[in-house]
Design a protein around this motif. Structure first.
Motif, PDB file in Angstrom:
ATOM      1  N   GLY A 151      18.796  39.290 -26.430  1.00  0.00           N
ATOM      2  CA  GLY A 151      19.944  38.402 -26.208  1.00  0.00           C
ATOM      3  C   GLY A 151      21.255  39.045 -26.570  1.00  0.00           C
ATOM      4  N   GLN A 152      21.327  39.668 -27.738  1.00  0.00           N
ATOM      5  CA  GLN A 152      22.543  40.348 -28.166  1.00  0.00           C
ATOM      6  C   GLN A 152      22.448  41.846 -27.854  1.00  0.00           C
ATOM      7  OE1 GLN A 152      25.157  38.578 -29.329  1.00  0.00           O
ATOM      8  NE2 GLN A 152      23.907  36.764 -28.994  1.00  0.00           N
ATOM      9  N   GLY A 153      21.598  42.206 -26.892  1.00  0.00           N
ATOM     10  CA  GLY A 153      21.350  43.619 -26.610  1.00  0.00           C
ATOM     11  C   GLY A 153      22.363  44.227 -25.668  1.00  0.00           C
ATOM     12  N   VAL A 154      22.157  45.510 -25.388  1.00  0.00           N
ATOM     13  CA  VAL A 154      23.130  46.294 -24.629  1.00  0.00           C
ATOM     14  C   VAL A 154      23.386  45.703 -23.249  1.00  0.00           C
ATOM     15  CG1 VAL A 154      23.613  48.576 -23.686  1.00  0.00           C
ATOM     16  CG2 VAL A 154      22.422  48.367 -25.877  1.00  0.00           C
ATOM     17  N   ILE A 155      22.301  45.387 -22.541  1.00  0.00           N
ATOM     18  CA  ILE A 155      22.470  44.952 -21.151  1.00  0.00           C
ATOM     19  C   ILE A 155      23.189  43.605 -21.089  1.00  0.00           C
ATOM     20  CG2 ILE A 155      21.218  44.200 -19.091  1.00  0.00           C
ATOM     21  CD1 ILE A 155      19.212  46.437 -19.705  1.00  0.00           C
ATOM     22  N   ASN A 156      22.773  42.675 -21.935  1.00  0.00           N
ATOM     23  CA  ASN A 156      23.461  41.387 -21.961  1.00  0.00           C
ATOM     24  C   ASN A 156      24.932  41.554 -22.332  1.00  0.00           C
ATOM     25  OD1 ASN A 156      22.078  39.042 -21.121  1.00  0.00           O
ATOM     26  ND2 ASN A 156      20.629  39.310 -22.798  1.00  0.00           N
ATOM     27  N   ASP A 157      25.208  42.413 -23.314  1.00  0.00           N
ATOM     28  CA  ASP A 157      26.591  42.663 -23.715  1.00  0.00           C
ATOM     29  C   ASP A 157      27.431  43.133 -22.545  1.00  0.00           C
ATOM     30  OD1 ASP A 157      26.221  41.834 -26.242  1.00  0.00           O
ATOM     31  OD2 ASP A 157      26.115  43.832 -27.165  1.00  0.00           O
ATOM     32  N   ILE A 158      26.858  44.088 -21.794  1.00  0.00           N
ATOM     33  CA  ILE A 158      27.598  44.632 -20.655  1.00  0.00           C
ATOM     34  C   ILE A 158      27.844  43.550 -19.615  1.00  0.00           C
ATOM     35  CG2 ILE A 158      27.436  46.230 -18.696  1.00  0.00           C
ATOM     36  CD1 ILE A 158      25.991  48.165 -20.598  1.00  0.00           C
ATOM     37  N   LEU A 159      26.790  42.775 -19.311  1.00  0.00           N
ATOM     38  CA  LEU A 159      26.924  41.717 -18.301  1.00  0.00           C
ATOM     39  C   LEU A 159      27.973  40.698 -18.730  1.00  0.00           C
ATOM     40  CD1 LEU A 159      23.193  41.158 -17.283  1.00  0.00           C
ATOM     41  CD2 LEU A 159      24.980  42.261 -15.948  1.00  0.00           C
ATOM     42  N   VAL A 160      27.981  40.347 -20.018  1.00  0.00           N
ATOM     43  CA  VAL A 160      28.971  39.390 -20.518  1.00  0.00           C
ATOM     44  C   VAL A 160      30.368  39.997 -20.422  1.00  0.00           C
ATOM     45  CG1 VAL A 160      29.800  38.224 -22.602  1.00  0.00           C
ATOM     46  CG2 VAL A 160      27.376  38.152 -22.002  1.00  0.00           C
ATOM     47  N   TRP A 161      30.452  41.277 -20.794  1.00  0.00           N
ATOM     48  CA  TRP A 161      31.741  41.967 -20.787  1.00  0.00           C
ATOM     49  C   TRP A 161      32.344  41.994 -19.387  1.00  0.00           C
ATOM     50  CZ3 TRP A 161      33.851  46.809 -19.210  1.00  0.00           C
ATOM     51  CH2 TRP A 161      35.071  47.123 -19.846  1.00  0.00           C
ATOM     52  N   PHE A 162      31.475  42.186 -18.391  1.00  0.00           N
ATOM     53  CA  PHE A 162      31.956  42.183 -17.011  1.00  0.00           C
ATOM     54  C   PHE A 162      32.153  40.769 -16.487  1.00  0.00           C
ATOM     55  CE2 PHE A 162      30.404  46.623 -16.593  1.00  0.00           C
ATOM     56  CZ  PHE A 162      31.555  47.170 -16.072  1.00  0.00           C
ATOM     57  N   GLY A 163      31.759  39.793 -17.271  1.00  0.00           N
ATOM     58  CA  GLY A 163      31.930  38.412 -16.849  1.00  0.00           C
ATOM     59  C   GLY A 163      30.870  37.944 -15.869  1.00  0.00           C
ATOM     60  N   VAL A 210      27.824  37.225 -16.683  1.00  0.00           N
ATOM     61  CA  VAL A 210      26.964  36.258 -17.354  1.00  0.00           C
ATOM     62  C   VAL A 210      27.808  35.565 -18.425  1.00  0.00           C
ATOM     63  CG1 VAL A 210      25.022  36.038 -18.955  1.00  0.00           C
ATOM     64  CG2 VAL A 210      24.802  37.456 -16.919  1.00  0.00           C
ATOM     65  N   ASN A 211      27.635  34.264 -18.521  1.00  0.00           N
ATOM     66  CA  ASN A 211      28.360  33.498 -19.526  1.00  0.00           C
ATOM     67  C   ASN A 211      27.822  33.841 -20.922  1.00  0.00           C
ATOM     68  OD1 ASN A 211      29.415  31.408 -21.159  1.00  0.00           O
ATOM     69  ND2 ASN A 211      29.773  30.241 -19.276  1.00  0.00           N
ATOM     70  N   ASP A 212      28.738  33.907 -21.905  1.00  0.00           N
ATOM     71  CA  ASP A 212      28.327  34.297 -23.254  1.00  0.00           C
ATOM     72  C   ASP A 212      27.314  33.308 -23.855  1.00  0.00           C
ATOM     73  OD1 ASP A 212      28.174  35.851 -25.443  1.00  0.00           O
ATOM     74  OD2 ASP A 212      30.094  35.237 -26.317  1.00  0.00           O
ATOM     75  N   ASP A 213      27.433  32.039 -23.466  1.00  0.00           N
ATOM     76  CA  ASP A 213      26.507  31.044 -24.032  1.00  0.00           C
ATOM     77  C   ASP A 213      25.180  31.027 -23.297  1.00  0.00           C
ATOM     78  OD1 ASP A 213      28.727  30.347 -25.493  1.00  0.00           O
ATOM     79  OD2 ASP A 213      29.385  28.919 -23.933  1.00  0.00           O
ATOM     80  N   ASN A 214      25.146  31.786 -22.242  1.00  0.00           N
ATOM     81  CA  ASN A 214      24.026  31.650 -21.318  1.00  0.00           C
ATOM     82  C   ASN A 214      23.399  33.011 -21.047  1.00  0.00           C
ATOM     83  OD1 ASN A 214      22.364  30.190 -19.790  1.00  0.00           O
ATOM     84  ND2 ASN A 214      23.782  29.830 -18.086  1.00  0.00           N
ATOM     85  N   ARG A 215      23.233  33.779 -22.117  1.00  0.00           N
ATOM     86  CA  ARG A 215      22.739  35.147 -21.947  1.00  0.00           C
ATOM     87  C   ARG A 215      21.325  35.150 -21.374  1.00  0.00           C
ATOM     88  NH1 ARG A 215      24.985  39.466 -25.607  1.00  0.00           N
ATOM     89  NH2 ARG A 215      27.139  38.863 -25.893  1.00  0.00           N
ATOM     90  N   LEU A 216      21.027  36.197 -20.580  1.00  0.00           N
ATOM     91  CA  LEU A 216      19.714  36.272 -19.934  1.00  0.00           C
ATOM     92  C   LEU A 216      18.638  36.542 -20.976  1.00  0.00           C
ATOM     93  CD1 LEU A 216      20.614  38.570 -16.908  1.00  0.00           C
ATOM     94  CD2 LEU A 216      20.486  36.072 -16.942  1.00  0.00           C
ATOM     95  N   SER A 217      17.508  35.861 -20.843  1.00  0.00           N
ATOM     96  CA  SER A 217      16.388  36.193 -21.729  1.00  0.00           C
ATOM     97  C   SER A 217      15.457  37.136 -20.973  1.00  0.00           C
ATOM     98  CB  SER A 217      15.664  34.934 -22.170  1.00  0.00           C
ATOM     99  OG  SER A 217      15.365  34.148 -21.056  1.00  0.00           O
ATOM    100  N   MET A 218      15.590  38.407 -21.320  1.00  0.00           N
ATOM    101  CA  MET A 218      14.827  39.429 -20.601  1.00  0.00           C
ATOM    102  C   MET A 218      13.713  40.008 -21.450  1.00  0.00           C
ATOM    103  SD  MET A 218      17.873  41.443 -18.647  1.00  0.00           S
ATOM    104  CE  MET A 218      18.856  41.582 -20.114  1.00  0.00           C
ATOM    105  N   ILE A 219      13.604  39.498 -22.665  1.00  0.00           N
ATOM    106  CA  ILE A 219      12.566  40.042 -23.539  1.00  0.00           C
ATOM    107  C   ILE A 219      11.934  38.904 -24.307  1.00  0.00           C
ATOM    108  CG2 ILE A 219      13.955  40.521 -25.603  1.00  0.00           C
ATOM    109  CD1 ILE A 219      12.533  43.443 -25.162  1.00  0.00           C
ATOM    110  N   TYR A 220      10.803  39.185 -24.905  1.00  0.00           N
ATOM    111  CA  TYR A 220       9.965  38.164 -25.535  1.00  0.00           C
ATOM    112  C   TYR A 220       9.472  37.170 -24.485  1.00  0.00           C
ATOM    113  CZ  TYR A 220      12.212  40.320 -29.488  1.00  0.00           C
ATOM    114  OH  TYR A 220      12.694  41.250 -30.363  1.00  0.00           O
TER     115      TYR A 220
END
Lengths: 421, 366
Positions: free
Chosen positions: A261-273, A275-285
């Motif tokens: 959730g707070q990982g590199v890929i989510n960070d990048i996606l949020v940074w580029f806008g 993905v919404n910060d409250d709505n990060r992708l769950s790509m693991i677990y």
């Protein structure tokens, strides 16, 4: 004329043939001994560390000694019981004797655990009674029933009688999401309680998906490696092999760092806008995490067989196809691809078999929805300590893999023959 | 070089160069005109640029510089599959997963021909190479010679006007190779297609070709019909590469009316045809075929007569190969026809030998 004579001379009488065969065997005997001598250390090693444990596992999945061994008197007393009504005083006496002795020797728990697999509350029934069994005086029947009312239930006795045989199918029955009723009827568990089949099915389809993904990613890379000059190919090969030299745990954890959730890929996606910060992708677990991570980890096992097969396809085949008028596309699909099939099937079977038995990665990144059957087996080995069930699940997995391999060698074996014929 | 009119050339290399690394030229300034229907062989040692030239013609390599024309059109930027050139590869490159008939049908299928048309052409091609009953077999079930024939048939089945062959007989044993040479030659004669053939085997080149281009070091050394190439080599590389050759090095002393005199280091003077000398008092290599040397020449038969010491006699049935020491060269070979009267060839014996100045060619220093 010539050939006729040769044939006539070549014909040996049955006796001569027999002698010839004997001579041949004798002359080869030394060679055979030598070969045996050379492989002996490995053979012994494999027998001890591989074959013996497998046989023991096979046996453990049907082995059922607990009740027979730790409640011997009860087992003997129940042998002639007709199962129509609560057993007589003699049987209760045997029970009390077993429980008292079992408690003294700290063995009654094993029998209790074993019976608990068949019906919950059996453990408390037995251990609870055993605690007081030492102080009981005959007649026992009513006193025992007074301690635990469960002894008045005829099903309790039916289960004990059933499990006092030295071999059992109950682990397999459980592994197939079924149960045996006290009356000996085998039926499916209620929908909600079925776990293993669902788990097995998930393991199979996710392994298939992972195999397809490795093929999709690995084929172009292998093609590139096989068509490059040796030196460049060797350099690139190091990149393919690099993961092999890194610990499995490191690779898996690095995926956690990337995908969480707070990982590199989510960070990048949020940074580029994106993905919404409250709505990060769950790509693991979850299943996604397992598929991504295992695809990466198993990719070299696809690339290596593909590469080794592609390396043997001379570039002149493609050139010949082109010179005969085929577009690069046609030349690839009609000439190159069919010849790389042995590599595809070897890589696919390797990745699939590795994937289907995988356990560490799903355990680390799989969460709830990305667990494999291997994790279930591990749980029963280490968590619930139900080794019999773990063994049964293991055997089912083994049979599945062997079945798939048989299918593979049937299809590919025939294919190879057709090419060689 | 050939002076045929360029408009008639079916295949034409014009100032073609090829470099793989930008430093070294593998092919340096290649110019050939190949008329329609010719059987042209590119002959040369490995690394001489012959295969690269063929691959450029086929379209698998691009020319670094210069133009290649096919039928008057430049084909530098035409993809290989659009060139319509049949090709036979060194190891046949028969598709192992297809039967012989499927292999032959392949070029027709990619041309979207009708099924019955394909069947008929495949059958005709198989009959042409006398493999009519082998259509259902796989390449691996055929012998080397049969595979070779299938490869030839496959290159011909779509009726290209130009066939390229890249050392197609290299993998066959000697007898089969000779037989296949004739078969390919006959197919060429029957169909009248243009063939460009690459080999390093000179006897193969001499047997089959209309003309041979001898390659060395990225340059065509000589382009001529087989007889001319053997009888009249124009430089010492060709003289040495084609057939057996006695090489004598010396200094050019005088030239007169097409003849010249070359002085050998041991002092003898040899009269020879002045073919390709570089100037007076410069080095020159004399080339002389072993079968043009006479033992014990009759008075007036030869204008070059020397004494030779017999070093070795090798019996080869129809002739004897005699290695002699002549003018300080102990690798001077003389071919003596096997007849009853040449008994006197004993090792160590001294025999007068001689040759005509018309058979001895003064060439460039090797």
């Amino acid at each position: 004329m010539m050939t006729n004579t040769v044939e006539a001379e070549g014909q040996l009488t049955p006796e001569e043939q027999k002698r010839l065969t004997a001579d041949m065997h004798r002359s080869l005997r030394r060679k055979k001994f030598r070969a045996l001598f050379l492989v002996a250390p490995l053979l012994i090693f494999i027998m001890v560390t591989f074959v013996a444990p497998i046989i023991s596992m096979l046996y453990r999945s049907v082995d059922n000694p607990q009740v027979l061994e730790y409640m011997p008197n009860t087992s003997a007393a129940l042998a002639d019981w007709d199962g129509q009504e609560i057993p007589d005083e003699a049987t209760f006496a045997a029970l009390v004797k077993d429980l008292a002795e079992g408690r003294k020797n700290h063995t009654i728990g094993k029998a209790a655990t074993r019976l608990n697999y068949e019906r919950s509350k059996m453990r408390s029934l037995i251990t609870g009674t055993a605690r007081k069994a030492g102080r009981l005086k005959p007649p026992y029947k009513d006193k025992v029933i007074k301690i635990k009312a469960g002894w008045a239930d005829i099903d309790t006795w039916k289960i004990i009688k059933r499990e006092s045989k030295s071999l059992t199918a109950s682990y397999y029955i459980a592994a197939f999401d079924m149960e045996t009723t006290p009356d000996g009827e085998i039926k499916m568990l209620p929908e909600k309680e079925r776990v293993y089949f669902k788990m097995l099915w998930r393991t199979v389809w996710m392994s298939v998906l992972i195999t397809l993904l490795t093929l999709l990613l690995g084929y172009p890379v292998s093609y590139l490696l096989a068509s490059l000059p040796m030196r460049t190919a060797n350099t690139l090969m190091i990149l393919v092999l690099l993961p092999f030299w890194t610990s499995l745990l490191v690779r898996t954890s690095s995926w956690i760092a990337l995908l969480q959730g707070q990982g590199v890929i989510n960070d990048i996606l949020v940074w580029f806008g994106l993905v919404n910060d409250d709505n990060r992708l769950s790509m693991i677990y979850n299943a996604t995490g397992t598929v991504i991570t295992m695809t990466h980890i198993l990719l070299p096992f696809m690339i290596l067989p593909l590469y080794s097969v592609m390396k043997t396809i001379p570039p002149s085949y493609m050139r010949a196809a082109r010179s005969l008028g085929a577009t690069p596309f046609t030349a690839f699909f009609r000439v190159y691809l069919p010849q790389s099939v042995p590599g595809i099937s070897a890589g696919a079977i390797l990745v699939f078999i590795l994937a289907i038995g995988y356990y560490i990665t799903p355990a680390l990144v799989g969460g709830q929805t990305g667990q494999f059957i291997g994790n279930m087996i591990a749980y029963h080995m280490q968590g619930s300590l139900n080794w019999g069930l773990a063994a049964a699940l293991g055997v089912i997995l083994l049979v599945l893999v062997m079945g798939i391999y048989a299918l593979y060698s049937r299809i590919v074996g025939n294919n190879n023959q057709m090419t060689l014929r | 070089m050939e002076n045929s009119a360029s408009s008639e050339a079916f295949v034409r290399f014009e100032g073609v160069q090829k470099s793989y690394d930008g430093k070294l030229l593998v092919v340096k300034d290649l110019n050939i005109d190949i008329p329609r229907g010719e059987f042209l062989t590119m002959l040369g040692p490995s690394g001489s640029g012959k295969t690269t030239s063929l691959m450029m013609l086929a379209g698998f390599e691009t020319a670094t510089k210069g133009n290649i024309y096919l039928n008057g059109q430049t084909i530098n930027n035409v993809a290989p599959h659009k060139r319509g050139i049949g090709m036979v590869f060194q190891n046949y490159a028969l598709f192992p997963h297809m039967t012989v008939a499927e292999n032959l049908a392949f070029p027709l299928q990619v041309r979207n021909m009708g099924k019955s048309d394909i069947e008929e052409r495949v059958k005709r091609a198989l009959d042409m190479v006398e493999l009519g009953t082998f259509g259902d077999r796989r390449p691996a079930q055929l012998s080397g010679g049969q595979q070779q024939r299938v490869a030839v048939a496959r290159a011909l089945v779509f009726e290209p006007e130009l066939i390229l062959m890249d050392e197609p007989l290299g993998a066959l044993d000697k007898n089969l190779r000779e037989q296949m040479q004739y078969e390919i030659k006959h197919i060429h004669e029957q169909l009248g297609v243009t063939v460009v053939y690459v080999t390093h085997d000179q006897s193969e080149a001499l047997t089959m070709s209309n003309r041979i281009a001898v390659f060395n070091d990225g340059v065509i050394q000589q382009l001529a019909p087989p007889t001319e190439l053997y009888e009249k080599p124009t430089n010492s590389f060709v003289a040495q590469f084609i057939g057996e050759n006695n090489k004598l090095s010396g200094t050019l002393k005088s030239t007169q009316g097409g003849l010249c005199t070359v002085r050998l280091p041991t002092g003898e003077e040899v009269t020879a045809l002045d073919i390709n000398t570089v100037g007076l008092n410069k080095e020159s290599t004399l080339s002389l075929r072993p079968e043009r040397v006479f033992l014990e020449p009759v008075e007036g038969q030869c204008d070059n007569v020397f004494n030779g010491k017999v070093e070795e006699v090798i019996y080869l049935g129809d002739h004897k190969r005699v290695r002699m020491n002549v003018c300080g060269h102990n690798d001077f070979i003389v071919k003596v026809p096997n007849s009853t009267d040449n008994k006197g060839l004993e090792v160590g014996g001294i025999t007068p030998i001689g040759w005509s100045s018309n058979d001895c060619r003064a060439l460039d220093p090797a």
